[in-house]
Design an enzyme around this catalytic site. Structure first.
Site, PDB file in Angstrom:
ATOM      1  N   ASP A   1      -7.914 -11.520 -24.441  1.00  0.00           N
ATOM      2  CA  ASP A   1      -6.906 -12.196 -23.632  1.00  0.00           C
ATOM      3  C   ASP A   1      -6.053 -13.042 -24.563  1.00  0.00           C
ATOM      4  O   ASP A   1      -6.537 -13.529 -25.585  1.00  0.00           O
ATOM      5  CB  ASP A   1      -7.554 -13.088 -22.569  1.00  0.00           C
ATOM      6  CG  ASP A   1      -6.528 -13.577 -21.566  1.00  0.00           C
ATOM      7  OD1 ASP A   1      -6.126 -12.786 -20.699  1.00  0.00           O
ATOM      8  OD2 ASP A   1      -6.107 -14.743 -21.671  1.00  0.00           O
ATOM      9  N   GLN A   2      -4.796 -13.196 -24.211  1.00  0.00           N
ATOM     10  CA  GLN A   2      -3.880 -13.945 -25.074  1.00  0.00           C
ATOM     11  C   GLN A   2      -3.073 -14.937 -24.250  1.00  0.00           C
ATOM     12  O   GLN A   2      -2.653 -14.640 -23.132  1.00  0.00           O
ATOM     13  CB  GLN A   2      -2.923 -12.982 -25.767  1.00  0.00           C
ATOM     14  CG  GLN A   2      -2.001 -13.646 -26.779  1.00  0.00           C
ATOM     15  CD  GLN A   2      -1.090 -12.630 -27.442  1.00  0.00           C
ATOM     16  OE1 GLN A   2      -0.137 -12.161 -26.833  1.00  0.00           O
ATOM     17  NE2 GLN A   2      -1.413 -12.283 -28.665  1.00  0.00           N
TER      18      GLN A   2
END
Length: 192
Positions: free
Chosen positions: A69-70
């Site tokens: 996830d970013q």
């Protein structure tokens, strides 16, 4: 070798993982990506990467599962995927001339042992000072509505940038392959 599963529907992450030449499956983690009250952006990315990996473990009980996830942040404010043209224009106007921390959380979860390896990989990206014309021209040619920060560094979006700092250029696209290779080796997976 254990089955390898990418817990993501992102075509960018799928393309990056394919570069390693290892067979893998893809699963939709169907994870709520909302931040918890008071949760720091980096903590959010780390928590969601682990949550995504664990979300598909029941379907793949003997697999090594990759979650990622970013978050993109400036001064603690999170910039997500804009979703449409108007929000992308607004994001790029706000990010113009600023340095953004694209923080990527990565988790490799061994579903059979319950052991997780979790790491965060920051990439600092400095946007050039952008004109409205440049922003509009860019989004007409490359509508980056599903990218945090509204720019694809692996495409034409590179023209919006003044520079970047980080340990792994793949992290900016969404899957830090250097860290992932290390995690896979820790699980006995031979990449070469």
């Amino acid at each position: 070798m254990k089955n390898l599963v990418l817990a993501s529907t992102s075509p960018y992450r799928r393309e990056l993982l394919a570069r390693l030449g290892l067979p893998f499956s893809v699963a939709n983690p169907r994870t709520d990506e909302s931040a918890l009250p008071g949760e720091a952006p980096e903590a959010l990315a780390l928590r969601l990467s682990a949550a995504k990996a664990r979300a598909v473990a029941e379907q793949y009980p003997d697999a090594l599962i990759i979650g990622s996830d970013q978050v993109a942040t400036v001064d603690g404010r999170i910039y997500g995927k804009p979703g449409n043209h108007e929000r992308a224009v607004a994001q790029l106007r706000e990010l113009s001339g600023k340095t953004v921390n694209f923080f990527t959380g990565l988790c490799l979860y061994n579903a059979s042992t319950g052991v997780s390896q979790v790491r965060g990989v920051p990439t600092l990206v400095t946007f050039r000072t952008l004109t409205d014309s440049e922003i509009d021209n860019y989004l007409q040619r490359e509508p980056a509505y599903n990218c945090a920060g509204s720019a694809k560094s692996e495409g034409l979006g590179i023209a919006l940038l003044a520079g970047m700092q980080g340990d792994d250029p793949n992290a900016l696209v969404g899957l830090p392959l250097i860290a992932l290779c290390d995690m896979l080796r820790n699980q006995g997976v031979a990449i070469l």
